[in-house]
Design a protein around this motif. Structure first.
Motif, short mmCIF file in Angstrom:
data_model
loop_
_atom_site.label_atom_id
_atom_site.label_comp_id
_atom_site.label_asym_id
_atom_site.label_seq_id
_atom_site.Cartn_x
_atom_site.Cartn_y
_atom_site.Cartn_z
N THR A 57 0.82 -1.21 0.00
CA THR A 57 0.00 0.00 0.00
C THR A 57 0.86 1.26 0.00
O THR A 57 1.67 1.48 0.90
N THR A 58 0.65 2.05 -1.04
CA THR A 58 1.42 3.27 -1.28
C THR A 58 0.45 4.32 -1.82
O THR A 58 -0.49 3.99 -2.53
N THR A 59 0.71 5.59 -1.51
CA THR A 59 -0.12 6.68 -2.02
C THR A 59 0.56 7.30 -3.23
O THR A 59 1.75 7.60 -3.20
N TRP A 60 -0.23 7.47 -4.30
CA TRP A 60 0.25 8.03 -5.56
C TRP A 60 -0.58 9.26 -5.93
O TRP A 60 -1.72 9.40 -5.50
N GLN A 61 0.02 10.13 -6.75
CA GLN A 61 -0.74 11.26 -7.30
C GLN A 61 -0.56 11.30 -8.80
O GLN A 61 0.56 11.31 -9.30
N ARG A 62 -1.68 11.28 -9.50
CA ARG A 62 -1.68 11.42 -10.97
C ARG A 62 -2.08 12.85 -11.28
O ARG A 62 -3.09 13.35 -10.78
N THR A 63 -1.28 13.52 -12.08
CA THR A 63 -1.53 14.92 -12.45
C THR A 63 -1.78 15.01 -13.94
O THR A 63 -1.03 14.43 -14.73
N LEU A 64 -2.83 15.73 -14.31
CA LEU A 64 -3.19 15.92 -15.71
C LEU A 64 -3.39 17.41 -15.99
O LEU A 64 -3.71 18.18 -15.08
N ASP A 65 -3.25 17.81 -17.24
CA ASP A 65 -3.50 19.20 -17.62
C ASP A 65 -4.99 19.50 -17.71
O ASP A 65 -5.42 20.64 -17.60
N CYS A 66 -5.80 18.46 -17.96
CA CYS A 66 -7.25 18.58 -18.01
C CYS A 66 -7.84 17.17 -17.95
O CYS A 66 -7.11 16.19 -18.08
N PHE A 67 -9.14 17.08 -17.76
CA PHE A 67 -9.79 15.77 -17.82
C PHE A 67 -9.82 15.31 -19.27
O PHE A 67 -9.81 16.14 -20.19
N PRO A 68 -9.88 14.00 -19.50
CA PRO A 68 -9.95 13.51 -20.88
C PRO A 68 -11.22 13.99 -21.58
O PRO A 68 -12.25 14.21 -20.94
N SER A 69 -11.12 14.12 -22.90
CA SER A 69 -12.31 14.50 -23.67
C SER A 69 -13.22 13.28 -23.81
O SER A 69 -12.81 12.15 -23.56
N TYR A 89 -9.50 19.76 -9.03
CA TYR A 89 -9.18 20.36 -10.32
C TYR A 89 -9.28 21.88 -10.20
O TYR A 89 -9.96 22.41 -9.32
N VAL A 90 -8.58 22.55 -11.10
CA VAL A 90 -8.66 24.00 -11.16
C VAL A 90 -9.81 24.34 -12.10
O VAL A 90 -9.75 24.04 -13.30
N ALA A 91 -10.87 24.92 -11.54
CA ALA A 91 -12.05 25.28 -12.31
C ALA A 91 -11.71 26.42 -13.27
O ALA A 91 -10.68 27.09 -13.12
N PRO A 92 -12.55 26.66 -14.28
CA PRO A 92 -12.28 27.75 -15.23
C PRO A 92 -12.06 29.11 -14.57
O PRO A 92 -11.32 29.94 -15.10
N ASP A 93 -12.64 29.35 -13.38
CA ASP A 93 -12.45 30.63 -12.69
C ASP A 93 -11.15 30.67 -11.88
O ASP A 93 -10.85 31.64 -11.20
N GLY A 94 -10.36 29.57 -11.93
CA GLY A 94 -9.06 29.55 -11.25
C GLY A 94 -9.09 29.00 -9.84
O GLY A 94 -8.06 28.93 -9.18
N THR A 126 -12.09 22.48 -16.89
CA THR A 126 -10.95 22.95 -16.09
C THR A 126 -10.33 24.16 -16.75
O THR A 126 -10.53 24.41 -17.94
N ARG A 127 -9.58 24.90 -15.99
CA ARG A 127 -8.79 25.99 -16.55
C ARG A 127 -7.68 25.36 -17.36
O ARG A 127 -7.15 24.32 -16.98
N VAL A 128 -7.32 25.96 -18.46
CA VAL A 128 -6.25 25.44 -19.31
C VAL A 128 -4.92 25.84 -18.66
O VAL A 128 -4.52 27.00 -18.68
N ARG A 129 -4.28 24.83 -18.05
CA ARG A 129 -2.98 25.06 -17.41
C ARG A 129 -2.38 23.72 -17.03
O ARG A 129 -3.10 22.73 -16.81
#
Length: 193
Positions: A57-69, A89-94, A126-129
């Motif tokens: 058991t290990t904790t992982w973090q997956r980071t994406l630029d946005c959710f998949p289309s 996630y970072v919403a469009p308003d930041g 999500t905000r594009v970032r």
């Protein structure tokens, strides 16, 4: 974006006493205990890297630029996924926004694990970032060494022996990988396409 380890396993596949017994070291001799302890971890991490799988058991973090289309699933690497602990996630308003657990479903038996939007819903905008989506999850066979399949533990023992007995390798005496030992991991490896 990467999948990074947040917390490592709390235990190893072998105790120091098990490793010393396997290495035919005297249990009361503590001279090489720190080295053997370090090599147990190295052997486990080597197995995990070869398998692309988490053993304990290990904790992982997956980071994406946005959710998949198209509401495609998010692959959660280093299976077996035990649970998703947070999705934000970072919403469009930041604003960094946590997702409610009812907004997504986990398919933990898939390898890699799959995170999907809940039935009849969509991934949020999500905000594009870079790094706009962060998913933390736990993965592994379980919290204790007895949950790891025996062939993997045996490979770790063989790797430990090789690391311990060949601490000073040279080009004149290379240690060749043993086909049998490598074959112990094949059934458990996560194969990419």
């Amino acid at each position: 974006m990467p999948t990074i380890k947040i917390t490592d396993a709390a235990v190893e596949p072998l105790t120091l006493a098990e490793a010393k017994t396997h290495l035919r070291e005297t249990l009361t001799d503590t001279l090489n205990d720190a080295l053997i302890t370090a090599l147990i971890k190295v052997a486990r991490e080597a197995a995990e890297a070869r398998l692309q799988r988490t053993l304990l058991t290990t904790t992982w973090q997956r980071t994406l630029d946005c959710f998949p289309s198209r509401n495609d699933p998010v692959e959660l690497h280093m299976p077996r996924v035990i649970a998703v602990t947070s999705v934000q996630y970072v919403a469009p308003d930041g604003v960094l926004t946590p997702m409610d657990q009812s907004a997504y479903d986990l398919e933990p038996t898939a390898e890699p694990g799959l995170l999907l939007p809940a039935y009849n819903t969509s991934w949020p905008a999500t905000r594009v970032r870079p790094g706009a989506v962060q998913i933390q999850y736990t993965a592994g066979y379980g919290a204790t060494a007895d949950k790891i399949p025996t062939p993997i533990v045996q490979w770790i023992k063989l790797a430990l022996t090789d690391l311990y007995e060949n601490r000073t390798r040279s080009a004149e005496r290379p240690v060749l990988p043993q086909a049998f030992a490598e074959g112990l991991l094949d059934h458990y490896k996560v194969w990419s396409v």
